[in-house]
Each structure stands twice: as structure tokens, then as C-alpha cells.
Design an enzyme around this catalytic site. Structure first.
Site, PDB file in Angstrom:
ATOM      1  CB  SER A 194      -1.381  -4.210   4.870  1.00 14.36           C
ATOM      2  OG  SER A 194      -1.493  -2.858   5.269  1.00 14.36           O
ATOM      3  CE  LYS A 212       1.300  -0.820   3.332  1.00 16.65           C
ATOM      4  NZ  LYS A 212       0.525  -2.083   3.288  1.00 16.65           N
TER       5      LYS A 212
END
EC number: 3.4.21.89
Length: 209
Positions: free
Chosen positions: A65, A104
Site C-alpha cells: 500500500s 500510511k
């Protein structure tokens, strides 16, 4: 010459005297040395665990991701004491998966408005260039966007990132479960920031540089 030889004889210690049990180091002294060594080792181990628990710790990337910035099984150093700034890479407890952690990038800070239009990020109405992204590797069609258009009001029903919350996204916008799906990340869920990679060795050093 005779006086010199006589002096040497007077200072010579016979071998039997060296090995005389009376001249051996007391057991209590040896015990103190062992105790000091054990205390030193114990203190070093304690400091190591305190640093690992409260300051720095190794973390491993699981998934894609954060491509192209981070890759699966990259090893990073997590800083648990640093403040959180916009565009920092952070590790946090997954809001939608107890027991798991996500990594993230912070996009919106408390009080920010966040919006993406035509692959341009707007924070508080200002356009930002996201140099850490690489849409070219995905061979998108002309009509496709790397980051799908959104605004906080459309996603969450509110205009600004709430106090003590953060809006995060992965750099692989086409394959990232982030605040666009699970919402804001609470400051209490943040474990720390990371900006240093230790593995693979070919990428050793600071991230985003």
C-alpha cells in the site's frame, strides 16, 4: 655488582609464595566482581528494552500500500517520541482490524480540509505536489485518475479533520486501505513515525530522499 645481585634476590618472589593459598584473592572480592558484572549486564538489558518500548523499535512493512516509497518486507526504524507533521509516514493501530498495525502517510492534520480533484491534492484550499507518488508505473488510461476524487465532507460528512485525529493515505492510491475507507486515525492509535530504512541494504538510509 654484588650489591645489585643481592637486591634482585631480595625482591624475588619464590614460586611457592605465588601459589600460597594465603596470597589468593578473597572469595568475597570475587563475588563482588561477579555481582558487579551481573548488575552491569542487567542494566544494559533494561536500557535496551526501555529504549525499544518507549523510543525506537524495528518495524516491518506488510503489503504494497506504500509503493513506491516502501515495499513489502522493508525493515524500518520506528520513532515513538517524535511529533506528527503533515506527510510523515506513521505506524498506527488499525481502526478496522484489532491487533493489526498499518503504515500510511499523514495527509490531513487536525483542523485541515482535504480534497482531491483531477489527481491534485488540496489541503485548506492549497494545491500540493505529491512527489512521493508514481502513477506512471500503473499504465493508467487517459480518463483514469490515480487518486479518485473525494472531499472530507463526501467521505465523512464533516468539513475538517477533528481535533486529535489525522487523515492518512497510502502512496499506492489504487491499492490502499486508508482513511478513505476506515475514516480518521485517532492520536491515541498512533504508535510513531518512521523515516529510516535498514533493509534492504541497497535502500539503507532516510526515506523520501
Amino acid at each position: 655488582m654484588n650489591e645489585t645481585n643481592e637486591a634482585k634476590k631480595n625482591t624475588y618472589e619464590p614460586r611457592r609464595d605465588k601459589h600460597d593459598p594465603k596470597n589468593k584473592q578473597p572469595q568475597s572480592s570475587r563475588g563482588n566482581e561477579w555481582l558487579s558484572t551481573l548488575l552491569y549486564i542487567g542494566a544494559a538489558v533494561l536500557v535496551f528494552f526501555l529504549i525499544r518500548h518507549f523510543v525506537f523499535a524495528p518495524v516491518s512493512v506488510d503489503g504494497d500500500s506504500m509503493v513506491p516509497t516502501l515495499h513489502h518486507q522493508d525493515r524500518l526504524i520506528l520513532n515513538k517520541m517524535s511529533s506528527i507533521d503533515r506527510f510523515d509516514i506513521v505506524v498506527f493501530d488499525a481502526p478496522d482490524d484489532p491487533g493489526k498495525q498499518y503504515i500510511k502517510r499523514v495527509i490531513g492534520l487536525p483542523g485541515d480540509t482535504v480534497e482531491v480533484r483531477d489527481d491534485v491534492l488540496y489541503i485548506n484550499g492549497k494545491a500540493y505536489s505529491e512527489d512521493y507518488l508514481d502513477p506512471s508505473q500503473y499504465h493508467l488510461e487517459e480518463w483514469e485518475n490515480f487518486t479518485e476524487d473525494f472531499s472530507l465532507s463526501l467521505l465523512t460528512g464533516i468539513q475538517e479533520v477533528p481535533k486529535d485525529d489525522y487523515f492518512v493515505m497510502g502512496d499506492n492510491r489504487l491499492n490502499s486501505k486508508d482513511s478513505r475507507s476506515f475514516g480518521f486515525v485517532s492520536a491515541d492509535e498512533l504508535v510513531g513515525t518512521t523515516n529510516f530504512r535498514i533493509w534492504p541494504l541497497g535502500d539503507f538510509g532516510k526515506i523520501d530522499q
